[in-house]
Design a protein around this motif. Structure first.
Motif, PDB file in Angstrom:
ATOM      1  N   THR A   1       1.561   5.316  -5.733  1.00  0.00           N
ATOM      2  CA  THR A   1       1.313   4.248  -6.698  1.00  0.00           C
ATOM      3  C   THR A   1       0.565   3.187  -6.342  1.00  0.00           C
ATOM      4  O   THR A   1       0.173   2.222  -7.018  1.00  0.00           O
ATOM      5  CB  THR A   1       2.928   3.287  -6.611  1.00  0.00           C
ATOM      6  N   ASP A   2       0.062   3.393  -4.976  1.00  0.00           N
ATOM      7  CA  ASP A   2      -0.778   1.975  -4.427  1.00  0.00           C
ATOM      8  C   ASP A   2      -2.021   2.210  -5.331  1.00  0.00           C
ATOM      9  O   ASP A   2      -2.591   1.030  -5.456  1.00  0.00           O
ATOM     10  CB  ASP A   2      -1.069   2.327  -2.851  1.00  0.00           C
TER      11      ASP A   2
ATOM     12  N   ILE B   1      -4.574   1.152  -0.361  1.00  0.00           N
ATOM     13  CA  ILE B   1      -4.296   0.212   0.522  1.00  0.00           C
ATOM     14  C   ILE B   1      -3.344   0.371   1.582  1.00  0.00           C
ATOM     15  O   ILE B   1      -3.210  -0.013   2.313  1.00  0.00           O
ATOM     16  CB  ILE B   1      -4.465  -1.386  -0.076  1.00  0.00           C
ATOM     17  N   MET B   2      -2.183   1.273   0.895  1.00  0.00           N
ATOM     18  CA  MET B   2      -0.870   1.266   1.601  1.00  0.00           C
ATOM     19  C   MET B   2      -0.809   1.625   3.225  1.00  0.00           C
ATOM     20  O   MET B   2      -0.431   0.659   4.149  1.00  0.00           O
ATOM     21  CB  MET B   2      -0.021   2.433   0.949  1.00  0.00           C
TER      22      MET B   2
ATOM     23  N   ASN C   1       2.671  -5.362  -3.082  1.00  0.00           N
ATOM     24  CA  ASN C   1       2.345  -5.074  -4.434  1.00  0.00           C
ATOM     25  C   ASN C   1       0.764  -4.810  -4.383  1.00  0.00           C
ATOM     26  O   ASN C   1       0.034  -5.660  -3.756  1.00  0.00           O
ATOM     27  CB  ASN C   1       2.459  -6.514  -5.223  1.00  0.00           C
ATOM     28  N   CYS C   2       0.410  -3.688  -4.645  1.00  0.00           N
ATOM     29  CA  CYS C   2      -0.856  -3.105  -4.237  1.00  0.00           C
ATOM     30  C   CYS C   2      -2.147  -3.685  -5.244  1.00  0.00           C
ATOM     31  O   CYS C   2      -3.043  -3.545  -5.016  1.00  0.00           O
ATOM     32  CB  CYS C   2      -0.957  -1.677  -4.356  1.00  0.00           C
ATOM     33  N   SER C   3      -1.309  -4.275  -6.178  1.00  0.00           N
ATOM     34  CA  SER C   3      -2.379  -4.995  -7.279  1.00  0.00           C
ATOM     35  C   SER C   3      -2.874  -6.483  -6.724  1.00  0.00           C
ATOM     36  O   SER C   3      -3.906  -6.648  -6.702  1.00  0.00           O
ATOM     37  CB  SER C   3      -1.564  -4.882  -8.549  1.00  0.00           C
ATOM     38  N   THR C   4      -1.979  -7.368  -5.990  1.00  0.00           N
ATOM     39  CA  THR C   4      -2.067  -8.434  -5.662  1.00  0.00           C
ATOM     40  C   THR C   4      -2.169  -8.743  -4.251  1.00  0.00           C
ATOM     41  O   THR C   4      -2.528  -9.815  -3.778  1.00  0.00           O
ATOM     42  CB  THR C   4      -1.130  -9.482  -6.330  1.00  0.00           C
TER      43      THR C   4
ATOM     44  N   VAL D   1       4.729  -0.291  -2.973  1.00  0.00           N
ATOM     45  CA  VAL D   1       4.949   0.564  -2.019  1.00  0.00           C
ATOM     46  C   VAL D   1       5.859   0.061  -0.972  1.00  0.00           C
ATOM     47  O   VAL D   1       6.204  -1.326  -0.982  1.00  0.00           O
ATOM     48  CB  VAL D   1       3.760   1.086  -1.238  1.00  0.00           C
ATOM     49  N   PHE D   2       6.731   0.925  -0.172  1.00  0.00           N
ATOM     50  CA  PHE D   2       7.490   0.373   0.649  1.00  0.00           C
ATOM     51  C   PHE D   2       7.693   1.051   1.963  1.00  0.00           C
ATOM     52  O   PHE D   2       8.567   1.845   2.532  1.00  0.00           O
ATOM     53  CB  PHE D   2       9.076   0.482  -0.039  1.00  0.00           C
TER      54      PHE D   2
END
Ligand code: GLA
Length: 393
Positions: free
Chosen positions: A35-36, A175-176, A193-196, A42-43
Motif C-alpha cells: 500500500t505504501d 517509503i515503508m 500514512n505514506c501519502s502525507t 502501513v503498520f
C-alpha cells in the motif's frame, strides 16, 4: 556483536581509537502490504535483528567500506567521493547501498569534508524480506550525519534512503521499510500514512500473545522485475481510473468508490492489483484501530484476509508462503498469520498465544519440511527503536 567487530576494524583500518558504534534494526510489517507505493497506510515495527556498524573519519578523503557478512580478506572497498557515479557489480555489489546514500546526500548539498571508514556486521537473515537493504541505507545516513555533522533527522534519513534505493540501486520501493527502520519505537508499531508521512505510534499490546516470524527460507528478490511490474500495473489502473474520477493515488479510493469506477480499468490484472491496494489500505486502518481497542482477534482475522488478498489479487506469494500461512491458520492458538514484506519468498508473521508458541513451531516446522523438503526458521523478536548511535555494551 560489537565486541567481535573492534578487532576486525583495527585490522582493516589500522586503528579503532575513534570508532563510534551504530545500529539499525530490520522491520516486520504487521499489515498494510503493497500500500505504501499507492499512497496508503502501513503498520510496521522495527525488530531486534539488524545491522551494527563501527565508523570513524579518516584523513585519506576516501570512503572505505567493509562488511563482515560479505567480505573476507584484509582490505576494504574504497572510493573517492567524486568517483561515485554508478553501481558496482560483482561480489561487492552490497556497497551500492552505502554508495547510493553518499551519492544522494551529495546531490542534496551535503559536503563530505572527510573520508569515512565503516565496518558493518548484521544478524538479519539474508533474503528474508526483513529489510536488510533499508537497514543498511538508513544506518549509513545516520553514520554520515553524525560523523560529518549533517544534522539529518529520522524522517529525512528515511526519505534519502528511499531515494538511494529508487535511483541508485534501482528498486522502486515505497517509503515503508526505510521509515520503519529509521523511526521505529520500542514496543510500538507505526501507523504511517505514506501519502502525507503523518504517523503515530501504537503500543503493541497483544495481551498474552507473541509475534512469531517464520522464514520460508525461499530467498526473496525485490530487485527482480516483479516488484517494479506490480507498481507499473497499479500505475496503469490509476491512470485509467483518473479518466473518470479525480484522485491522486489508488488509496484515495474507498472499496465502494473503486467498485463504481472499476469499468474504467482496461486490464483485469490491473484491476486485481488495484483491488488489493484499496482493500488492504482499509484493512490496515481497521487493524490498527482494533489493536488500540484491545481486539486482537479482529486484528488476526484482518491479517489472514491480507494474506488471501496478496495471494489472489496481488499475486506476490509463493506456494511455500501460502503453505506457512495455512498451516498457521489451522493451528489452535494462532490469532492471525500472513506473509510480510514484498513477497516472492521471505517470511510470514503470526500472532500466537504465548503458551502455544513452542507447539506452533513444532507443528508448522515439521509439516512444512514434510511437504516442501525445506526447513523453516522461527524468530521471536523484541520490537525495537529505530536506527542511531549506540553505546558499546
Ligand atoms: C518492500 C518495499 C516496501 C513495500 C513492501 C510491500 O518491502 O521495499 O516499500 O512496498 O515491499 O509492502
Amino acid at each position: 556483536m560489537l565486541d567481535e567487530m573492534y578487532p576486525v576494524f583495527g585490522k582493516i583500518y589500522g586503528s579503532d581509537t575513534n570508532a563510534q558504534s551504530f545500529f539499525s534494526p530490520g522491520r516486520v510489517n504487521l499489515i498494510g502490504e503493497h500500500t505504501d507505493h499507492e499512497g496508503g497506510y502501513v503498520f510496521p515495527c522495527a525488530i531486534g535483528f539488524g545491522i551494527y556498524a563501527l565508523a570513524q573519519k579518516n584523513s585519506l578523503g576516501k570512503l572505505r567500506l567493509y562488511s563482515m557478512n560479505f567480505d573476507s580478506g584484509d582490505s576494504a572497498f574504497e572510493i573517492r567521493y567524486d568517483d561515485i557515479h554508478g553501481k558496482v557489480t560483482g561480489s561487492q555489489s552490497w556497497v551500492n547501498y552505502p554508495l547510493g546514500v553518499a551519492s544522494v546526500l551529495m546531490k542534496h548539498g551535503h559536503e563530505f569534508t572527510s573520508g569515512v571508514d565503516i565496518l558493518y556486521n548484521g544478524n538479519l537473515p539474508d533474503g528474508a524480506g526483513l529489510s536488510s537493504s533499508a537497514a543498511l541505507e538508513v544506518l549509513t545516513v545516520r553514520i554520515f550525519s553524525d560523523l560529518l555533522d549533517f544534522g539529518i533527522d529520522g524522517v529525512k534519513a528515511a526519505l534519502y534512503s528511499q531515494e538511494a534505493e529508487n535511483n541508485f540501486v534501482g528498486v522502486r520501493c515505497g517509503i515503508m521499510d526505510q521509515f520503519a527502520v529509521s523511526m521505529g519505537r520500542k514496543n510500538s508499531a507505526i501507523l504511517l500514512n505514506c501519502s502525507t508521512l503523518e504517523y503515530s505510534y501504537s503500543p503493541l499490546e497483544l495481551g498474552s500473545c507473541k509475534i512469531v516470524i517464520t522464514n520460508s527460507n525461499v530467498p526473496h528478490s525485490l530487485a527482480g522485475s516483479e516488484y517494479n511490474l506490480r507498481r507499473q500495473q497499479c500505475e496503469q489502473a490509476l491512470s485509467d481510473i483518473k479518466k473518470a474520477v479525480n484522485v491522486s493515488c489508488l488509496c484515495d479510493l474507498s472499496a465502494n468508490e473503486l467498485e463504481e469506477v472499476c469499468y474504467t480499468v482496461k486490464e483485469p490484472v490491473n484491476l486485481r492489483r488495484a483491488f488489493h491496494a484499496v482493500s488492504e489500505n482499509a484493512r490496515a486502518l481497521r487493524a490498527s484501530q482494533s489493536l488500540k481497542d484491545g481486539d486482537v482477534a479482529t486484528f488476526g482475522k484482518l491479517m489472514n484476509a491480507s494474506h488471501v488478498s496478496l495471494r489472489d489479487y496481488y499475486e506476490v506469494t509463493v506456494p511455500e508462503l501460502d503453505l506457512l500461512a495455512s498451516l498457521a491458520w489451522e493451528f489452535d492458538g494462532v490469532i492471525g498469520s500472513r506473509m510480510t514484506g514484498g513477497g516472492f519468498g521471505g517470511c510470514t508473521v503470526s500472532i500466537v498465544e504465548g503458551g502455544r508458541v513452542e507447539a506452533f513451531k513444532e507443528h508448522v516446522g515439521s509439516e512444512y519440511e514434510r511437504q516442501t523438503g525445506r526447513k523453516a526458521s522461527f524468530y521471536e523478536t523484541v520490537i525495537a527503536d529505530g536506527a542511531g548511535k549506540i553505546e558499546r555494551v
